[in-house]
Design a protein around this motif. Structure first.
Motif, PDB file in Angstrom:
ATOM      1  N   TRP A 214       0.832  -1.205   0.000  1.00  0.00           N
ATOM      2  CA  TRP A 214       0.000   0.000   0.000  1.00  0.00           C
ATOM      3  C   TRP A 214       0.871   1.262   0.000  1.00  0.00           C
ATOM      4  O   TRP A 214       0.653   2.187  -0.774  1.00  0.00           O
ATOM      5  CB  TRP A 214      -0.925  -0.006   1.216  1.00  0.00           C
ATOM      6  CG  TRP A 214      -1.837   1.158   1.222  1.00  0.00           C
ATOM      7  CD1 TRP A 214      -1.627   2.364   1.811  1.00  0.00           C
ATOM      8  CD2 TRP A 214      -3.101   1.246   0.551  1.00  0.00           C
ATOM      9  NE1 TRP A 214      -2.675   3.200   1.560  1.00  0.00           N
ATOM     10  CE2 TRP A 214      -3.593   2.549   0.782  1.00  0.00           C
ATOM     11  CE3 TRP A 214      -3.851   0.370  -0.232  1.00  0.00           C
ATOM     12  CZ2 TRP A 214      -4.819   2.989   0.268  1.00  0.00           C
ATOM     13  CZ3 TRP A 214      -5.068   0.807  -0.731  1.00  0.00           C
ATOM     14  CH2 TRP A 214      -5.538   2.103  -0.484  1.00  0.00           C
ATOM     15  N   LEU A 215       1.876   1.273   0.872  1.00  0.00           N
ATOM     16  CA  LEU A 215       2.721   2.468   0.997  1.00  0.00           C
ATOM     17  C   LEU A 215       3.474   2.755  -0.299  1.00  0.00           C
ATOM     18  O   LEU A 215       3.662   3.909  -0.673  1.00  0.00           O
ATOM     19  CB  LEU A 215       3.722   2.297   2.152  1.00  0.00           C
ATOM     20  CG  LEU A 215       3.129   2.437   3.557  1.00  0.00           C
ATOM     21  CD1 LEU A 215       4.168   2.093   4.608  1.00  0.00           C
ATOM     22  CD2 LEU A 215       2.607   3.860   3.781  1.00  0.00           C
TER      23      LEU A 215
ATOM     24  N   ARG B  43       2.428   2.332  -3.216  1.00  0.00           N
ATOM     25  CA  ARG B  43       1.525   2.923  -4.198  1.00  0.00           C
ATOM     26  C   ARG B  43       0.977   4.268  -3.742  1.00  0.00           C
ATOM     27  O   ARG B  43       0.332   4.974  -4.514  1.00  0.00           O
ATOM     28  CB  ARG B  43       0.369   1.962  -4.474  1.00  0.00           C
ATOM     29  CG  ARG B  43       0.814   0.671  -5.130  1.00  0.00           C
ATOM     30  CD  ARG B  43      -0.275  -0.389  -5.119  1.00  0.00           C
ATOM     31  NE  ARG B  43      -1.451  -0.036  -5.909  1.00  0.00           N
ATOM     32  CZ  ARG B  43      -2.617   0.350  -5.410  1.00  0.00           C
ATOM     33  NH1 ARG B  43      -2.766   0.454  -4.115  1.00  0.00           N
ATOM     34  NH2 ARG B  43      -3.635   0.628  -6.194  1.00  0.00           N
ATOM     35  N   SER B  44       1.198   4.609  -2.479  1.00  0.00           N
ATOM     36  CA  SER B  44       0.619   5.839  -1.939  1.00  0.00           C
ATOM     37  C   SER B  44       1.391   7.071  -2.394  1.00  0.00           C
ATOM     38  O   SER B  44       2.483   6.975  -2.960  1.00  0.00           O
ATOM     39  CB  SER B  44       0.646   5.784  -0.408  1.00  0.00           C
ATOM     40  OG  SER B  44       1.979   5.906   0.041  1.00  0.00           O
ATOM     41  N   ALA B  45       0.805   8.227  -2.120  1.00  0.00           N
ATOM     42  CA  ALA B  45       1.489   9.489  -2.412  1.00  0.00           C
ATOM     43  C   ALA B  45       2.818   9.538  -1.655  1.00  0.00           C
ATOM     44  O   ALA B  45       3.828  10.020  -2.178  1.00  0.00           O
ATOM     45  CB  ALA B  45       0.601  10.662  -2.023  1.00  0.00           C
ATOM     46  N   PHE B  46       2.821   9.009  -0.453  1.00  0.00           N
ATOM     47  CA  PHE B  46       4.066   8.947   0.326  1.00  0.00           C
ATOM     48  C   PHE B  46       5.128   8.160  -0.444  1.00  0.00           C
ATOM     49  O   PHE B  46       6.282   8.594  -0.553  1.00  0.00           O
ATOM     50  CB  PHE B  46       3.776   8.290   1.683  1.00  0.00           C
ATOM     51  CG  PHE B  46       4.991   8.056   2.531  1.00  0.00           C
ATOM     52  CD1 PHE B  46       5.685   9.118   3.073  1.00  0.00           C
ATOM     53  CD2 PHE B  46       5.442   6.765   2.767  1.00  0.00           C
ATOM     54  CE1 PHE B  46       6.811   8.901   3.859  1.00  0.00           C
ATOM     55  CE2 PHE B  46       6.562   6.538   3.548  1.00  0.00           C
ATOM     56  CZ  PHE B  46       7.249   7.617   4.096  1.00  0.00           C
TER      57      PHE B  46
ATOM     58  N   SER C 172       5.246   7.789  -3.629  1.00  0.00           N
ATOM     59  CA  SER C 172       5.647   8.596  -4.786  1.00  0.00           C
ATOM     60  C   SER C 172       6.676   9.647  -4.393  1.00  0.00           C
ATOM     61  O   SER C 172       7.609   9.925  -5.151  1.00  0.00           O
ATOM     62  CB  SER C 172       4.428   9.291  -5.402  1.00  0.00           C
ATOM     63  OG  SER C 172       3.513   8.335  -5.882  1.00  0.00           O
ATOM     64  N   VAL C 173       6.493  10.238  -3.217  1.00  0.00           N
ATOM     65  CA  VAL C 173       7.468  11.232  -2.763  1.00  0.00           C
ATOM     66  C   VAL C 173       8.835  10.558  -2.563  1.00  0.00           C
ATOM     67  O   VAL C 173       9.875  11.113  -2.946  1.00  0.00           O
ATOM     68  CB  VAL C 173       7.011  11.927  -1.465  1.00  0.00           C
ATOM     69  CG1 VAL C 173       8.081  12.881  -0.962  1.00  0.00           C
ATOM     70  CG2 VAL C 173       5.709  12.680  -1.688  1.00  0.00           C
TER      71      VAL C 173
ATOM     72  N   LEU D 277       9.974   7.927  -4.139  1.00  0.00           N
ATOM     73  CA  LEU D 277      10.538   7.655  -5.468  1.00  0.00           C
ATOM     74  C   LEU D 277      11.084   8.929  -6.096  1.00  0.00           C
ATOM     75  O   LEU D 277      12.158   8.933  -6.700  1.00  0.00           O
ATOM     76  CB  LEU D 277       9.472   7.056  -6.387  1.00  0.00           C
ATOM     77  CG  LEU D 277       9.096   5.600  -6.127  1.00  0.00           C
ATOM     78  CD1 LEU D 277       7.969   5.174  -7.061  1.00  0.00           C
ATOM     79  CD2 LEU D 277      10.310   4.697  -6.333  1.00  0.00           C
TER      80      LEU D 277
END
Ligand SMILES: Nc1ncnc2c1ncn2[C@@H]1O[C@H](COP(=O)(O)OP(=O)(O)OP(=O)(O)O)[C@@H](O)[C@H]1O
Ligand SMILES: [Mg+2]
Lengths: 250, 322
Positions: free
Chosen positions: B182-183, B185-188, B190-191, B193
């Motif tokens: 889940w993490l 794929r989350s916005a978190f 993405s940050v 990456l």
């Protein structure tokens, strides 16, 4: 006169033996485009980086809306309202254009809790990202991975991302570099239209563009501000004409 | 992660979750214990993969978080009866996360080789803390005499029977792997990456790479702690070697063999390596050579890891002209 939104005072930046920026002062007023020009290596990008926070100045202070930010990290300055682009395209590899701009939207529209859901499910970020992409004419390319974009598209994508930050001041480092004539005039028009929104500091080698959009111009040479004022005043400064001999034509 | 790899990752996870659910029904005795060990190590590898992959932090110190939690259970276990599972697990996981916070806060400012060195140093510090001082029984380790019990409102649940302990492990690892998936794929995620690819740009988007990486590191350290707790509960024994850098490095090998950029990869890496170890051990006393050879072949054949390799086999040919 209104308070400047940004005041850089006595900025100096030393790299070892090289004084890249030497005691430069600059005030940026609301709804103003302030261009910074000068030959290669004059210290323009370095100066910009001390304002954005990427580089700590060796001397001098930076005030943003009356608050000293000289030693504030970049991310905090961004959240205060300072947005920047980089001279060399700084897109994020592996991200689609849409995701990269959504990422820029995040700090405005997402709570800490919202960070736990995927970018794509953040409606506010998505809406804002599409708007920003539309402003730079990249709506059609939203789903393209940045790695597959042309140089011009990357430059415009970066501008879209920084617009998504909704900055109070925008620091643009050579946004026209490497753009074709059509792209270039579109970006110049965009910069012109942004003026009503935020103050802009524009580093640019395209002298025609600079003199057409800038309200004020500061000329750097060897790290020093050798002239500063309205385009007409700067154009007629002898020191500028000297520094620009054989330079202004490209 | 591209869309195809993401699909494969999800499919592999589903497959693993379904297959692992059958273990207590189709296996028995020693095999269930082996499956328990492998499942726990898979959970550790997935937790480590989350920091090695998206956060770009090549930690060679995760065994320390794993081991500290194991020691916390050992030290909290009474000699006379089972410890309270919720209480001891909460403290063990919290302790591991707190240790990860200290290690991360100091190490994450260093990049590349130096970060690796820092994590090794901290891990060894933990190892020597238990090996050389009196804490937790010196180099002999220490026992967990009774497997902890879960006190629910109306009843006490014992996990002494291997199938039931396996089910506990299954649930915990399922949650850990699910959280990592889940993490990522989350916005978190993405940050993380974005910070891995372009630190300056990410900062200029209003995020501190240091802070987001530290958060990821602490979450991962806490998860590693949960796995160490389960290991201590399974074997009823803890030893300083659990914290040593060899253990950290072995977990890292699992991550890299399976694919650090996927959630399923590290789990698959753990399963393959531990199964290979098990089989080779029965076969030859030089089994370590065999394990080494498998690692070499896997890295040469699939440098980005087995899951991306398999996903790549199914790539449409024209994609290469992109
Ligand atoms: N990180 C650094 N370390 C050492 N020297 C640097 C660094 N960054 C810039 N310089 C030097 O400082 C001087 C000013 O560089 P800067 O990039 O600010 O110039 P510029 O005006 O932006 O030039 P251009 O028009 O080519 O972009 C140059 O001599 C450059 O070589
Ligand atoms: Mg420059």
């Amino acid at each position: 006169m209104v308070e400047p939104v940004l005041r850089a005072s006595g900025i100096g930046k030393r790299f070892g033996g090289l004084l890249a920026v030497d005691n430069v002062n600059l005030d940026l007023h609301p709804r103003e485009i302030h261009a910074v020009i000068g030959p290669n290596g004059a210290g323009k990008s370095t100066f910009l980086s001390t304002i954005a926070g990427d580089l700590p100045p060796t001397t001098g202070q930076v005030f943003f809306q009356g608050q000293e930010v000289t030693h504030l990290p970049v991310d905090k300055r961004t959240r205060l309202g300072i947005g920047r682009t980089y001279q060399r395209s700084a897109v994020i590899a592996g991200f689609t254009a849409l995701d990269m701009v959504r990422l820029a939207m995040l700090h405005r529209v997402s709570s800490a809790f919202g960070m736990l859901s995927p970018l794509a499910s953040n409606d506010a970020a998505t809406r804002g990202a599409y708007e920003a992409l539309a402003r730079v004419g990249l709506s059609e390319r939203a789903g393209i991975t940045t790695d597959f974009m042309s140089h011009g598209e990357k430059r415009r994508l970066e501008i879209a991302a920084v617009l998504a930050l909704d900055p109070k001041i925008l620091l643009l480092d050579e946004p026209l570099a490497g753009l074709g004539p059509d792209e270039s005039s579109a970006v110049v028009a965009l910069i012109q239209s942004l003026k009503s929104h935020c103050a802009i500091m524009l580093i640019e080698h395209d002298i025609d563009a600079v003199f057409s959009v800038a309200d004020r111009i500061t000329v750097l040479d060897n790290g020093k501000a050798i002239a500063s004022g309205t385009p007409d005043a700067v154009r007629n400064t002898p020191a500028v004409q000297q520094a620009y001999l054989g330079f202004g034509e490209d | 992660m591209n869309a195809r790899l993401e699909k494969f990752d999800g499919a592999f996870l589903l497959l693993l979750a379904v297959a692992a659910a059958f273990v207590p029904f189709v296996l028995s005795g020693y095999e269930i214990k082996l499956a328990t060990t492998i499942t726990i190590q898979a959970g550790l590898a997935v937790a480590l993969g989350f920091v090695v992959g998206p956060a770009g932090l090549t930690s060679v110190g995760h065994a320390a978080f794993y081991g500290v939690a194991a020691y916390i259970l050992a030290m909290m276990s009474p000699k006379s009866g089972p410890a309270d599972m919720l209480l001891t697990a909460a403290i063990a996981i919290f302790g591991a996360a707190a240790f990860a916070l200290v290690v991360g806060a100091v190490s994450i400012r260093s990049r590349g080789m130096y970060f690796i060195l820092m994590t090794i140093a901290f891990g060894q510090l933990g190892y020597h803390l238990f090996n050389d001082t009196g804490i937790g029984g010196k180099s002999d380790g220490s026992y967990v005499q009774f497997r902890p019990e879960l006190h629910l409102f109306w009843t006490d649940v014992s996990f002494d029977k291997a199938p039931r302990f396996y089910m506990l492990v299954y649930v915990v690892v399922f949650l850990v792997v699910g959280a990592c998936w889940w993490l990522r794929r989350s916005a978190f995620g993405s940050v993380l990456l974005a910070a891995r690819d372009n630190e300056a740009r990410t900062r200029a988007f209003g995020f501190s790479p240091y802070v987001v990486r530290l958060i990821a590191f602490v979450i991962s350290g806490g998860m590693a702690g949960a796995m160490g707790y389960l290991t201590a509960a399974q074997h009823g024994f803890v030893a300083p070697q659990m914290l040593a850098w060899h253990a950290s490095a072995f977990a890292l090998v699992m991550v890299l063999i399976g694919g650090k950029d996927t959630t399923s990869g590290p789990a698959i890496g753990a399963i393959l390596l531990l199964l290979a170890e098990e089989i080779l051990q029965r076969w030859t006393e030089h089994w370590l050579v065999g394990v080494g050879l498998i690692i070499v072949v896997a890295v040469i054949a699939a440098p980005r890891g087995l899951v991306p390799f398999v996903a790549g086999l199914f790539a449409p040919k024209q994609a290469h002209h992109g």
